[in-house]
Design a protein around this motif. Structure first.
Motif, mmCIF file in Angstrom:
data_model
loop_
_atom_site.group_PDB
_atom_site.id
_atom_site.type_symbol
_atom_site.label_atom_id
_atom_site.label_comp_id
_atom_site.label_asym_id
_atom_site.label_seq_id
_atom_site.Cartn_x
_atom_site.Cartn_y
_atom_site.Cartn_z
ATOM 1 N N ARG A 47 -31.941 65.805 76.325
ATOM 2 C CA ARG A 47 -30.597 65.667 75.762
ATOM 3 C C ARG A 47 -30.059 67.005 75.270
ATOM 4 O O ARG A 47 -28.937 67.397 75.547
ATOM 5 N N ARG A 48 -30.875 67.716 74.498
ATOM 6 C CA ARG A 48 -30.379 68.969 73.910
ATOM 7 C C ARG A 48 -30.097 70.003 74.998
ATOM 8 O O ARG A 48 -29.119 70.741 74.952
ATOM 9 N N PHE A 77 -29.374 59.981 68.485
ATOM 10 C CA PHE A 77 -27.946 60.211 68.281
ATOM 11 C C PHE A 77 -27.590 59.700 66.893
ATOM 12 O O PHE A 77 -27.874 58.546 66.566
ATOM 13 N N ASP A 109 -26.840 65.444 67.455
ATOM 14 C CA ASP A 109 -28.007 65.263 68.304
ATOM 15 C C ASP A 109 -29.228 65.420 67.406
ATOM 16 O O ASP A 109 -29.479 66.497 66.857
ATOM 17 N N LEU A 128 -26.120 61.974 78.578
ATOM 18 C CA LEU A 128 -27.346 62.491 77.987
ATOM 19 C C LEU A 128 -28.544 62.151 78.859
ATOM 20 O O LEU A 128 -29.438 61.405 78.494
#
Length: 546
Positions: free
Chosen positions: A3-4, A252, A266, A537
């Motif tokens: 995701r990051r 999230f 995040d 994501l």
């Protein structure tokens, strides 16, 4: 992709707006002024209209009575007295509820929704190493057999400040695990895996605290504040940038920062929260110019006042509830007017399939009231849940509502109950699709000595999946379809009257249900409950949230 890593890639590939600044009030987004009754439909304003709807959803006053006529089509099927009840959270199977009760928590057995039963309670909680006891407990959170208890909600020098963690794998025998002491009240909290997320009411930065509670000695591992993102917020009076609540799902986090708006983080690495986006109706420069009574008015009246925010199971929709009432500073009477916009606020719905660019889709307006003062008949939004394609919401004395979000731009109210004279609702939660809705009423306005109660209501009817032929390589293969027909697709979260399924009542124009409502019985099996995957994501489906 992680995701990051994805978010960083997006940030590097395009110049994205850091803030979604929302439009001012829309005078057209209001209920009818022709004497709408208590059972009148809550109005919504879609993002596709010529004039975008106000996210706050602030209707003008209507000639309804202060304590309006109760609805008749949707009745509770069960209730139980629970002294001090406020927030409630449920286990994933919907069979158990944990309820905050001021000095601890109570455990309810919901297997028979018509007869909810208190099976255990933990009160007068005094963590080892202190002589103080927990007080002002207004929030509890459940995850994977553990319960987080936070408090006090406000300043109370006689209370233990912090959180306590319990093993509730056997709900009838809660077992204390450990506690984490803070220097400030914990108004609200959340629990995700080994980490607790706490609102820190320090009247300064008002940061989010992240605490590792999985270790024998819990410790703070991170904190984040709007001041960290942009120091310009330091010039804004503190009451206008209070961190009121936090919601965490699948890496999230949603932070409701009152007039500073709702901020999305995040937290896939809980030790290093990172900004994703924010939605708000006021810029810091405008808020910084306020002082004195203007600050008090701004903190109680719309726009703004982001009180609670949460996502759906797919992290594709965001709902932001705004709590407000008429301040009437320097005004006569109790009814807001053109020069005094105070009054109840609603719940704004956003599309966050691209989490860095939230899109306002609609606003669900609050039930009407003729006395919108804080001590009047408050019908502003309070806590809620997005589940199974629907929004389950509480509105203080405005009652409990269920909205179908199959089309987020046009939410349809399919269930609504109101008893302004005897109930004051704190939250609404879904136990099981097609089964029960659980709502806590923290007081009886007609008898303030009466105990708080936890009510159960029937959910909307759910379609049972049926085999539908699908041709693959000239071979017919049976598949399952959800609430909509196979040709429509959909998310399986549709309700009676919207997708052709039958209900035991009739659906009035606008979505208010008449007749005897749906009964209980076995919860229907559902396919595809979510509205959409959090595709941005990493394209992964949501992980199971305990």
């Amino acid at each position: 992709m992680h995701r990051r890593q994805f978010l960083r890639a997006v940030a590097g590939s395009a110049a994205l707006s850091a803030t979604a600044v929302l439009t001012a009030h829309d005078a057209d987004a209001r209920p009818s002024e022709s004497g709408a009754s208590d059972a009148a439909n809550a109005t919504t304003t879609g993002a596709g209209s010529a004039a975008a709807g106000t996210p706050s959803g602030t209707p003008t006053p209507t000639p309804t009575q202060a304590v309006a006529t109760p609805t008749s089509a949707y009745e509770p099927v069960g209730s139980v007295a629970v002294e001090g009840a406020t927030e409630a959270v449920l286990t994933p199977d919907g069979e158990t509820a944990f309820v905050a009760v001021g000095d601890g928590f109570a455990v309810l057995d919901l297997r028979d929704p018509a007869n909810p039963t208190v099976v255990a309670s933990e009160r007068d909680i005094s963590p080892p190493g202190t002589s103080q006891r927990m007080g002002g407990v207004r929030d509890v959170k459940y995850d994977d057999g553990r319960l987080l208890v936070g408090g006090p909600a406000g300043y109370d020098p006689d209370s233990f400040y912090g959180v306590a963690l319990f093993d509730v794998s056997d709900p009838t025998a809660p077992a204390f695990l450990r506690a984490h002491e803070t220097a400030y009240p914990v108004h609200n909290c959340d629990l995700a895996g080994e980490y607790a997320y706490l609102t820190r009411s320090d009247r300064d930065a008002n940061p989010l605290l992240v605490v590792d509670v999985g270790r024998a000695e819990p410790r703070e591992v991170a904190r984040w504040s709007v001041l960290d993102h942009d120091p310009v917020w330091e010039s804004v009076p503190q009451p206008l940038r209070t961190l009121h609540d936090v919601f965490v799902r699948d890496g999230f986090a949603c932070l409701a920062y009152w007039d500073a708006g709702t901020w999305l983080l995040d937290v896939s690495d809980p030790t290093h929260p990172e900004y994703v986006a924010d939605v708000r109706e006021r810029d810091p420069e405008t808020l910084a110019d306020l002082d004195g009574l203007a600050v008090a008015r701004e903190s109680s009246e719309p726009p703004g006042n982001d009180h609670y925010a949460a996502t759906d199971p797919d992290n594709a929709l965001l709902a932001v509830g705004k709590e407000s009432w008429n301040s009437n500073f320097g005004k006569e009477g109790t009814t807001p007017g053109p020069d005094d916009p105070g009054g109840p606020s609603g719940i704004a719905i956003y599309d966050i399939t691209d989490p860095r660019s939230p899109e306002h889709r609609s606003t669900i307006d609050p039930p009407p009231t003729a006395d919108s003062n804080i001590n009047g008949v408050r019908t502003t939004a309070h806590n809620f849940e997005l589940a199974a394609g629907h929004l389950y919401s509480s509105w203080y004395r405005g009652g409990v509502a269920v909205h179908d979000l199959s089309d987020p731009a046009e939410p349809e109210r399919v269930r609504y109950v109101r008893r302004s004279s005897t109930t004051n609702f704190w939250t609404a939660q879904l136990a099981a699709p097609g089964g029960a809705v659980v709502a806590t009423s923290f007081e009886d306005p007609s008898d303030l000595d009466a105990s708080a109660r936890v009510y159960t209501f029937p959910d909307v009817p759910r379609a049972t999946p049926t085999p539908t032929p699908r041709r693959t390589d000239a071979t017919t293969v049976p598949t399952e379809s959800g609430g909509r027909s196979a040709t429509e697709g959909g998310d399986g979260g549709a309700s009676g009257g919207r997708d052709g399924t039958e209900t035991s009542g009739t659906v009035e124009p606008g979505g208010a249900t008449a007749g005897d409502g749906s009964g209980f019985g076995p919860a229907a099996a559902l396919a595809g409950l979510g509205i959409g995957a959090w595709r941005v994501l990493g394209g992964k489906g949501p992980e199971e949230r305990g």
